[in-house]
Design a protein around this motif. Structure first.
Motif, PDB file in Angstrom:
ATOM      1  N   ALA A 109       0.878  -1.085  -0.044  1.00  0.00           N
ATOM      2  CA  ALA A 109      -0.044   0.015  -0.029  1.00  0.00           C
ATOM      3  C   ALA A 109       0.784   1.084   0.194  1.00  0.00           C
ATOM      4  O   ALA A 109       1.884   1.452   0.795  1.00  0.00           O
ATOM      5  CB  ALA A 109      -0.831   0.027   1.267  1.00  0.00           C
ATOM      6  N   LEU A 110       0.782   2.046  -0.854  1.00  0.00           N
ATOM      7  CA  LEU A 110       1.589   3.354  -1.018  1.00  0.00           C
ATOM      8  C   LEU A 110       0.732   4.397  -0.640  1.00  0.00           C
ATOM      9  O   LEU A 110      -0.652   4.584  -0.746  1.00  0.00           O
ATOM     10  CB  LEU A 110       1.655   3.471  -2.580  1.00  0.00           C
ATOM     11  N   SER A 111       1.267   5.359  -0.177  1.00  0.00           N
ATOM     12  CA  SER A 111       0.785   6.814   0.465  1.00  0.00           C
ATOM     13  C   SER A 111       1.876   7.839  -0.009  1.00  0.00           C
ATOM     14  O   SER A 111       3.187   7.745   0.564  1.00  0.00           O
ATOM     15  CB  SER A 111       0.571   6.835   1.720  1.00  0.00           C
ATOM     16  N   LYS A 112       1.594   8.959  -0.831  1.00  0.00           N
ATOM     17  CA  LYS A 112       2.450   9.839  -1.214  1.00  0.00           C
ATOM     18  C   LYS A 112       3.743   9.323  -1.830  1.00  0.00           C
ATOM     19  O   LYS A 112       4.883   9.989  -1.488  1.00  0.00           O
ATOM     20  CB  LYS A 112       2.588  10.923  -0.131  1.00  0.00           C
ATOM     21  N   GLY A 113       3.567   8.482  -2.572  1.00  0.00           N
ATOM     22  CA  GLY A 113       4.856   7.696  -3.314  1.00  0.00           C
ATOM     23  C   GLY A 113       5.808   6.862  -2.449  1.00  0.00           C
ATOM     24  O   GLY A 113       6.925   6.463  -2.920  1.00  0.00           O
ATOM     25  N   LYS A 114       5.362   6.681  -1.324  1.00  0.00           N
ATOM     26  CA  LYS A 114       6.113   5.764  -0.486  1.00  0.00           C
ATOM     27  C   LYS A 114       5.440   4.615  -0.049  1.00  0.00           C
ATOM     28  O   LYS A 114       4.066   4.607   0.280  1.00  0.00           O
ATOM     29  CB  LYS A 114       6.364   6.615   0.805  1.00  0.00           C
ATOM     30  N   ILE A 115       5.971   3.487   0.544  1.00  0.00           N
ATOM     31  CA  ILE A 115       5.635   2.340   1.042  1.00  0.00           C
ATOM     32  C   ILE A 115       4.992   2.498   2.344  1.00  0.00           C
ATOM     33  O   ILE A 115       5.657   3.065   3.395  1.00  0.00           O
ATOM     34  CB  ILE A 115       6.399   1.152   0.908  1.00  0.00           C
ATOM     35  N   ALA A 116       3.577   2.593   2.664  1.00  0.00           N
ATOM     36  CA  ALA A 116       2.989   2.703   3.967  1.00  0.00           C
ATOM     37  C   ALA A 116       2.755   1.463   4.827  1.00  0.00           C
ATOM     38  O   ALA A 116       2.820   1.302   5.909  1.00  0.00           O
ATOM     39  CB  ALA A 116       1.566   3.569   3.613  1.00  0.00           C
ATOM     40  N   MET A 117       2.295   0.265   3.980  1.00  0.00           N
ATOM     41  CA  MET A 117       2.086  -1.036   4.359  1.00  0.00           C
ATOM     42  C   MET A 117       2.454  -1.973   3.468  1.00  0.00           C
ATOM     43  O   MET A 117       2.270  -1.780   2.314  1.00  0.00           O
ATOM     44  CB  MET A 117       0.591  -1.101   4.677  1.00  0.00           C
ATOM     45  N   THR A 118       2.782  -2.981   4.210  1.00  0.00           N
ATOM     46  CA  THR A 118       3.245  -4.123   3.214  1.00  0.00           C
ATOM     47  C   THR A 118       3.138  -5.593   3.928  1.00  0.00           C
ATOM     48  O   THR A 118       2.974  -5.407   5.080  1.00  0.00           O
ATOM     49  CB  THR A 118       4.615  -4.332   2.541  1.00  0.00           C
ATOM     50  N   GLY A 119       2.732  -6.573   3.199  1.00  0.00           N
ATOM     51  CA  GLY A 119       2.334  -7.840   3.906  1.00  0.00           C
ATOM     52  C   GLY A 119       1.237  -8.452   3.219  1.00  0.00           C
ATOM     53  O   GLY A 119       0.880  -8.364   2.062  1.00  0.00           O
ATOM     54  N   THR A 120       0.956  -9.679   3.725  1.00  0.00           N
ATOM     55  CA  THR A 120      -0.046 -10.500   3.095  1.00  0.00           C
ATOM     56  C   THR A 120      -1.584  -9.951   3.257  1.00  0.00           C
ATOM     57  O   THR A 120      -1.485  -8.777   4.102  1.00  0.00           O
ATOM     58  CB  THR A 120      -0.453 -11.818   4.145  1.00  0.00           C
ATOM     59  N   PRO A 121      -2.535 -10.250   2.707  1.00  0.00           N
ATOM     60  CA  PRO A 121      -3.992  -9.717   2.801  1.00  0.00           C
ATOM     61  C   PRO A 121      -4.181  -9.500   4.392  1.00  0.00           C
ATOM     62  O   PRO A 121      -4.836  -8.643   4.908  1.00  0.00           O
ATOM     63  CB  PRO A 121      -4.700 -10.332   2.218  1.00  0.00           C
ATOM     64  N   GLU A 122      -4.094 -10.783   5.120  1.00  0.00           N
ATOM     65  CA  GLU A 122      -4.446 -10.786   6.288  1.00  0.00           C
ATOM     66  C   GLU A 122      -3.620 -10.042   7.218  1.00  0.00           C
ATOM     67  O   GLU A 122      -4.407  -9.357   8.231  1.00  0.00           O
ATOM     68  CB  GLU A 122      -3.984 -12.377   6.810  1.00  0.00           C
ATOM     69  N   ASP A 123      -2.248  -9.649   7.112  1.00  0.00           N
ATOM     70  CA  ASP A 123      -1.578  -8.736   7.688  1.00  0.00           C
ATOM     71  C   ASP A 123      -2.035  -7.379   7.525  1.00  0.00           C
ATOM     72  O   ASP A 123      -2.243  -6.652   8.491  1.00  0.00           O
ATOM     73  CB  ASP A 123       0.007  -8.738   7.382  1.00  0.00           C
ATOM     74  N   VAL A 124      -2.299  -7.093   6.459  1.00  0.00           N
ATOM     75  CA  VAL A 124      -2.513  -5.597   5.887  1.00  0.00           C
ATOM     76  C   VAL A 124      -4.237  -5.351   6.542  1.00  0.00           C
ATOM     77  O   VAL A 124      -4.225  -4.175   7.199  1.00  0.00           O
ATOM     78  CB  VAL A 124      -2.555  -5.186   4.336  1.00  0.00           C
ATOM     79  N   PHE A 125      -5.017  -6.316   6.375  1.00  0.00           N
ATOM     80  CA  PHE A 125      -6.307  -5.975   6.587  1.00  0.00           C
ATOM     81  C   PHE A 125      -6.480  -5.912   8.152  1.00  0.00           C
ATOM     82  O   PHE A 125      -7.560  -5.840   8.742  1.00  0.00           O
ATOM     83  CB  PHE A 125      -7.308  -6.631   5.889  1.00  0.00           C
ATOM     84  N   GLN A 126      -5.623  -6.385   8.878  1.00  0.00           N
ATOM     85  CA  GLN A 126      -5.796  -6.492  10.553  1.00  0.00           C
ATOM     86  C   GLN A 126      -5.811  -5.204  11.038  1.00  0.00           C
ATOM     87  O   GLN A 126      -6.228  -4.809  12.209  1.00  0.00           O
ATOM     88  CB  GLN A 126      -4.609  -7.303  11.038  1.00  0.00           C
ATOM     89  N   ASN A 127      -5.362  -4.235  10.248  1.00  0.00           N
ATOM     90  CA  ASN A 127      -5.233  -2.965  10.874  1.00  0.00           C
ATOM     91  C   ASN A 127      -5.916  -1.795   9.949  1.00  0.00           C
ATOM     92  O   ASN A 127      -5.430  -1.059   9.062  1.00  0.00           O
ATOM     93  CB  ASN A 127      -3.575  -2.272  10.714  1.00  0.00           C
ATOM     94  N   PRO A 128      -7.273  -1.713   9.953  1.00  0.00           N
ATOM     95  CA  PRO A 128      -7.869  -0.886   8.906  1.00  0.00           C
ATOM     96  C   PRO A 128      -7.874   0.585   9.450  1.00  0.00           C
ATOM     97  O   PRO A 128      -7.840   1.206   8.372  1.00  0.00           O
ATOM     98  CB  PRO A 128      -9.520  -1.440   9.272  1.00  0.00           C
ATOM     99  N   GLU A 129      -7.548   0.801  10.712  1.00  0.00           N
ATOM    100  CA  GLU A 129      -7.196   2.314  11.091  1.00  0.00           C
ATOM    101  C   GLU A 129      -6.355   2.887  10.222  1.00  0.00           C
ATOM    102  O   GLU A 129      -5.907   3.938   9.521  1.00  0.00           O
ATOM    103  CB  GLU A 129      -7.167   2.580  12.419  1.00  0.00           C
ATOM    104  N   ALA A 130      -4.955   2.121   9.854  1.00  0.00           N
ATOM    105  CA  ALA A 130      -3.922   2.338   9.390  1.00  0.00           C
ATOM    106  C   ALA A 130      -4.083   2.336   7.716  1.00  0.00           C
ATOM    107  O   ALA A 130      -3.781   3.499   7.079  1.00  0.00           O
ATOM    108  CB  ALA A 130      -2.637   1.504   9.488  1.00  0.00           C
ATOM    109  N   LEU A 131      -5.126   1.705   7.273  1.00  0.00           N
ATOM    110  CA  LEU A 131      -5.495   1.630   5.850  1.00  0.00           C
ATOM    111  C   LEU A 131      -6.221   3.198   5.852  1.00  0.00           C
ATOM    112  O   LEU A 131      -6.196   3.932   4.705  1.00  0.00           O
ATOM    113  CB  LEU A 131      -6.261   0.532   5.195  1.00  0.00           C
ATOM    114  N   ARG A 132      -7.370   3.348   6.676  1.00  0.00           N
ATOM    115  CA  ARG A 132      -8.133   4.674   6.579  1.00  0.00           C
ATOM    116  C   ARG A 132      -7.225   6.031   6.501  1.00  0.00           C
ATOM    117  O   ARG A 132      -7.498   6.804   6.098  1.00  0.00           O
ATOM    118  CB  ARG A 132      -9.077   4.715   7.557  1.00  0.00           C
ATOM    119  N   ALA A 133      -6.026   5.698   7.318  1.00  0.00           N
ATOM    120  CA  ALA A 133      -5.129   6.836   7.373  1.00  0.00           C
ATOM    121  C   ALA A 133      -4.631   7.177   6.174  1.00  0.00           C
ATOM    122  O   ALA A 133      -4.150   8.358   5.818  1.00  0.00           O
ATOM    123  CB  ALA A 133      -4.173   6.707   8.462  1.00  0.00           C
ATOM    124  N   ILE A 134      -4.528   6.396   5.313  1.00  0.00           N
ATOM    125  CA  ILE A 134      -3.788   6.714   4.179  1.00  0.00           C
ATOM    126  C   ILE A 134      -5.003   6.688   3.072  1.00  0.00           C
ATOM    127  O   ILE A 134      -4.768   6.639   1.860  1.00  0.00           O
ATOM    128  CB  ILE A 134      -2.823   5.639   3.522  1.00  0.00           C
TER     129      ILE A 134
END
Length: 122
Positions: A55-80
């Motif tokens: 997951a990128l935000s402003k041209g930089k990697i904001a999050m990375t991992g498996t779908p299970e890893d990334v979707f465990q943190n919905p607040e971080a996704l919403r922040a970007i």
């Protein structure tokens, strides 16, 4: 032509639901045949079967991992400015209502089966 890598940029963005599903199924078939597919999308429902999400935000990697890893943190996704897939939102709502979910399920059939087992126990 059978390239080793296929890059798709918003490949389903202008398609109707049937066309979108056909593209997703074709990509899954290509992956099962050994092709690497890099898909760029804002539609997070499309990445539920990915091996890895970046997951990128402003041209930089904001999050990375498996779908299970990334979707465990919905607040971080919403922040970007990304939202979680429907199936993840559904599970967050169920947990808030006291439904026991011991892990994140990314396939609809898995969640439905889990809920049916819970209902049969009562």
């Amino acid at each position: 032509m059978r390239p080793h890598v296929l890059v798709l940029d918003e490949a389903t963005s202008m398609l109707d639901p049937i066309g979108r599903q056909e593209v997703i199924e074709t990509v899954q078939q290509l992956v099962s045949e050994g092709m690497t597919v890099v898909a760029i999308t804002h539609e997070l429902d499309e990445v539920l079967f990915a091996d890895r999400i970046i997951a990128l935000s402003k041209g930089k990697i904001a999050m990375t991992g498996t779908p299970e890893d990334v979707f465990q943190n919905p607040e971080a996704l919403r922040a970007i400015q990304l939202d979680v897939p429907f199936i993840v939102r559904m599970q967050l709502e169920l947990k808030e209502r006291g439904i026991p979910l011991d892990r994140l399920m990314l396939q609809h059939s898995e969640l439905v089966n889990h809920l049916c087992r819970l209902a049969l126990k009562k």
